[in-house]
Design a protein around this motif. Structure first.
Motif, PDB file in Angstrom:
ATOM      1  N   PRO A  13       0.816  -1.220   0.000  1.00  0.00           N
ATOM      2  CA  PRO A  13       0.000   0.000   0.000  1.00  0.00           C
ATOM      3  C   PRO A  13       0.855   1.278   0.000  1.00  0.00           C
ATOM      4  N   ALA A  14       1.923   1.264   0.772  1.00  0.00           N
ATOM      5  CA  ALA A  14       2.807   2.426   0.832  1.00  0.00           C
ATOM      6  C   ALA A  14       3.538   2.614  -0.500  1.00  0.00           C
ATOM      7  N   LYS A  15       3.974   1.516  -1.110  1.00  0.00           N
ATOM      8  CA  LYS A  15       4.635   1.605  -2.416  1.00  0.00           C
ATOM      9  C   LYS A  15       3.684   2.176  -3.462  1.00  0.00           C
ATOM     10  N   PHE A  16       2.442   1.731  -3.413  1.00  0.00           N
ATOM     11  CA  PHE A  16       1.435   2.246  -4.347  1.00  0.00           C
ATOM     12  C   PHE A  16       1.238   3.747  -4.143  1.00  0.00           C
ATOM     13  N   PHE A  17       1.094   4.153  -2.893  1.00  0.00           N
ATOM     14  CA  PHE A  17       0.940   5.570  -2.586  1.00  0.00           C
ATOM     15  C   PHE A  17       2.137   6.378  -3.088  1.00  0.00           C
ATOM     16  N   MET A  18       3.346   5.895  -2.815  1.00  0.00           N
ATOM     17  CA  MET A  18       4.544   6.619  -3.237  1.00  0.00           C
ATOM     18  C   MET A  18       4.619   6.728  -4.756  1.00  0.00           C
ATOM     19  N   PHE A  36       9.177   7.245   7.043  1.00  0.00           N
ATOM     20  CA  PHE A  36       7.947   7.109   7.817  1.00  0.00           C
ATOM     21  C   PHE A  36       7.134   5.895   7.386  1.00  0.00           C
ATOM     22  N   LEU A  37       7.157   5.593   6.098  1.00  0.00           N
ATOM     23  CA  LEU A  37       6.333   4.512   5.564  1.00  0.00           C
ATOM     24  C   LEU A  37       7.015   3.146   5.630  1.00  0.00           C
ATOM     25  N   VAL A 174      11.611  19.813  -2.968  1.00  0.00           N
ATOM     26  CA  VAL A 174      11.415  20.913  -2.025  1.00  0.00           C
ATOM     27  C   VAL A 174      10.087  21.609  -2.284  1.00  0.00           C
ATOM     28  N   THR A 175       9.855  22.029  -3.510  1.00  0.00           N
ATOM     29  CA  THR A 175       8.627  22.782  -3.772  1.00  0.00           C
ATOM     30  C   THR A 175       7.395  21.893  -3.765  1.00  0.00           C
ATOM     31  N   LYS A 176       7.446  20.773  -4.437  1.00  0.00           N
ATOM     32  CA  LYS A 176       6.256  19.924  -4.552  1.00  0.00           C
ATOM     33  C   LYS A 176       5.986  19.149  -3.267  1.00  0.00           C
ATOM     34  N   GLY A 177       7.021  18.615  -2.670  1.00  0.00           N
ATOM     35  CA  GLY A 177       6.834  17.834  -1.441  1.00  0.00           C
ATOM     36  C   GLY A 177       6.348  18.671  -0.277  1.00  0.00           C
ATOM     37  N   THR A 178       6.909  19.864  -0.117  1.00  0.00           N
ATOM     38  CA  THR A 178       6.479  20.700   1.002  1.00  0.00           C
ATOM     39  C   THR A 178       5.050  21.180   0.815  1.00  0.00           C
ATOM     40  N   ARG A 179       4.666  21.476  -0.410  1.00  0.00           N
ATOM     41  CA  ARG A 179       3.276  21.886  -0.651  1.00  0.00           C
ATOM     42  C   ARG A 179       2.308  20.760  -0.296  1.00  0.00           C
ATOM     43  N   ALA A 180       2.665  19.540  -0.640  1.00  0.00           N
ATOM     44  CA  ALA A 180       1.805  18.405  -0.313  1.00  0.00           C
ATOM     45  C   ALA A 180       1.743  18.190   1.202  1.00  0.00           C
ATOM     46  N   LEU A 181       2.891  18.261   1.879  1.00  0.00           N
ATOM     47  CA  LEU A 181       2.892  18.107   3.334  1.00  0.00           C
ATOM     48  C   LEU A 181       2.013  19.170   3.995  1.00  0.00           C
ATOM     49  N   HIS A 182       2.134  20.394   3.525  1.00  0.00           N
ATOM     50  CA  HIS A 182       1.324  21.477   4.095  1.00  0.00           C
ATOM     51  C   HIS A 182      -0.159  21.260   3.802  1.00  0.00           C
ATOM     52  N   GLN A 183      -0.462  20.922   2.579  1.00  0.00           N
ATOM     53  CA  GLN A 183      -1.851  20.727   2.178  1.00  0.00           C
ATOM     54  C   GLN A 183      -2.521  19.624   3.002  1.00  0.00           C
ATOM     55  N   PHE A 184      -1.798  18.540   3.251  1.00  0.00           N
ATOM     56  CA  PHE A 184      -2.361  17.422   3.996  1.00  0.00           C
ATOM     57  C   PHE A 184      -2.046  17.483   5.487  1.00  0.00           C
ATOM     58  N   LYS A 185      -1.513  18.614   5.926  1.00  0.00           N
ATOM     59  CA  LYS A 185      -1.251  18.870   7.353  1.00  0.00           C
ATOM     60  C   LYS A 185      -0.393  17.782   7.991  1.00  0.00           C
ATOM     61  N   TYR A 186       0.642  17.375   7.254  1.00  0.00           N
ATOM     62  CA  TYR A 186       1.590  16.371   7.736  1.00  0.00           C
ATOM     63  C   TYR A 186       0.927  15.012   7.979  1.00  0.00           C
ATOM     64  N   ARG A 187      -0.225  14.776   7.411  1.00  0.00           N
ATOM     65  CA  ARG A 187      -0.938  13.518   7.617  1.00  0.00           C
ATOM     66  C   ARG A 187      -0.745  12.622   6.394  1.00  0.00           C
ATOM     67  N   PHE A 188      -0.393  11.368   6.654  1.00  0.00           N
ATOM     68  CA  PHE A 188      -0.285  10.375   5.592  1.00  0.00           C
ATOM     69  C   PHE A 188      -1.601   9.607   5.505  1.00  0.00           C
ATOM     70  N   PRO A 189      -1.966   9.140   4.320  1.00  0.00           N
ATOM     71  CA  PRO A 189      -3.179   8.333   4.206  1.00  0.00           C
ATOM     72  C   PRO A 189      -3.093   7.121   5.137  1.00  0.00           C
ATOM     73  N   ALA A 190      -4.199   6.819   5.812  1.00  0.00           N
ATOM     74  CA  ALA A 190      -4.205   5.741   6.811  1.00  0.00           C
ATOM     75  C   ALA A 190      -3.755   4.402   6.233  1.00  0.00           C
ATOM     76  N   PHE A 191      -4.140   4.129   4.975  1.00  0.00           N
ATOM     77  CA  PHE A 191      -3.792   2.814   4.407  1.00  0.00           C
ATOM     78  C   PHE A 191      -2.289   2.629   4.252  1.00  0.00           C
ATOM     79  N   THR A 192      -1.530   3.723   4.175  1.00  0.00           N
ATOM     80  CA  THR A 192      -0.063   3.593   4.033  1.00  0.00           C
ATOM     81  C   THR A 192       0.616   3.249   5.341  1.00  0.00           C
ATOM     82  N   LEU A 193      -0.075   3.431   6.455  1.00  0.00           N
ATOM     83  CA  LEU A 193       0.527   3.230   7.767  1.00  0.00           C
ATOM     84  C   LEU A 193       0.079   1.943   8.447  1.00  0.00           C
ATOM     85  N   ARG A 194      -0.682   1.113   7.719  1.00  0.00           N
ATOM     86  CA  ARG A 194      -1.143  -0.160   8.299  1.00  0.00           C
ATOM     87  C   ARG A 194      -0.029  -1.175   8.352  1.00  0.00           C
TER      88      ARG A 194
END
Length: 194
Positions: A13-18, A36-37, A174-194
């Motif tokens: 699941p984490a590989k798919f997300f990445m 983290f994953l 730097v630009t794309k990753g930080t925007r995504a982290l900010h947008q998702f409030k440092y939260r990873f999709p739950a399925f990636t952390l199972r």
């Protein structure tokens, strides 16, 4: 030392997300996310919950100020990977309230608590009540100090891991990753952390 497990050892699941996130952003997934994953039950799941609360939850400190604290911790450890990410994150999260290159643009309360956080990081045994005197004069509460300590603590841990695993930034992260982290409030999709 870079570990091959951090490159390819995540669960499906984490590989798919990445893979999907990398295709959508046009940039390879950042090393910190890969870490983290990898074995999320050991570190990623717990730290993800803490990150969301500490970095984007309710606080005396704005999101930009918390990113500034994170930047200061990275600067103390001289971790360029984290310095670059938090510098960019400040420009995104602060909406101009603080300039990463100039601490004088920050609120006096933040400027007053930064030396305390630096001392806690560098020489915790020598910290005393007098280290918070200026912050106290500005009305910084115990709760606000604790919130700042939480930010410093989580980034102290991540910076040490970034150093230990030799994190590197690649084009677009730097630009794309930080925007995504900010947008998702440092939260990873739950399925990636199972």
């Amino acid at each position: 030392m870079r570990l091959s497990n951090l490159e390819t050892g995540q669960r499906r699941p984490a590989k798919f997300f990445m893979l999907m996130a990398s295709k959508a952003s046009g940039a390879e997934m950042a090393d910190v996310v890969k870490m983290f994953l990898y074995r999320p039950e050991f570190f990623g799941r717990a730290i993800s919950e803490i990150f969301t609360e500490v970095m984007r939850g309710p606080s005396f400190w704005t999101a930009g100020e918390r990113e500034f604290i994170a930047l200061r911790i990275a600067q103390l450890y001289k971790i360029q990977y984290c310095i670059d990410i938090h510098t960019e994150m400040i420009s995104i999260a602060s909406t101009g309230e603080v300039d990463a290159a100039d601490v004088d643009t920050a609120r006096p309360e933040l400027r007053a608590v930064l030396p305390f956080l630096e001392k806690v990081t560098r020489s915790p045994d020598s910290v005393g009540e007098s280290d918070l005197a200026e912050a106290r004069e500005l009305g910084v509460s115990d709760e606000a100090v604790i919130e700042a300590l939480h930010v410093a603590f989580i980034w102290d841990a991540v910076d040490r891991l970034a150093y230990a695993f030799d994190f590197k930034l690649l084009d677009g992260q730097v630009t794309k990753g930080t925007r995504a982290l900010h947008q998702f409030k440092y939260r990873f999709p739950a399925f990636t952390l199972r």
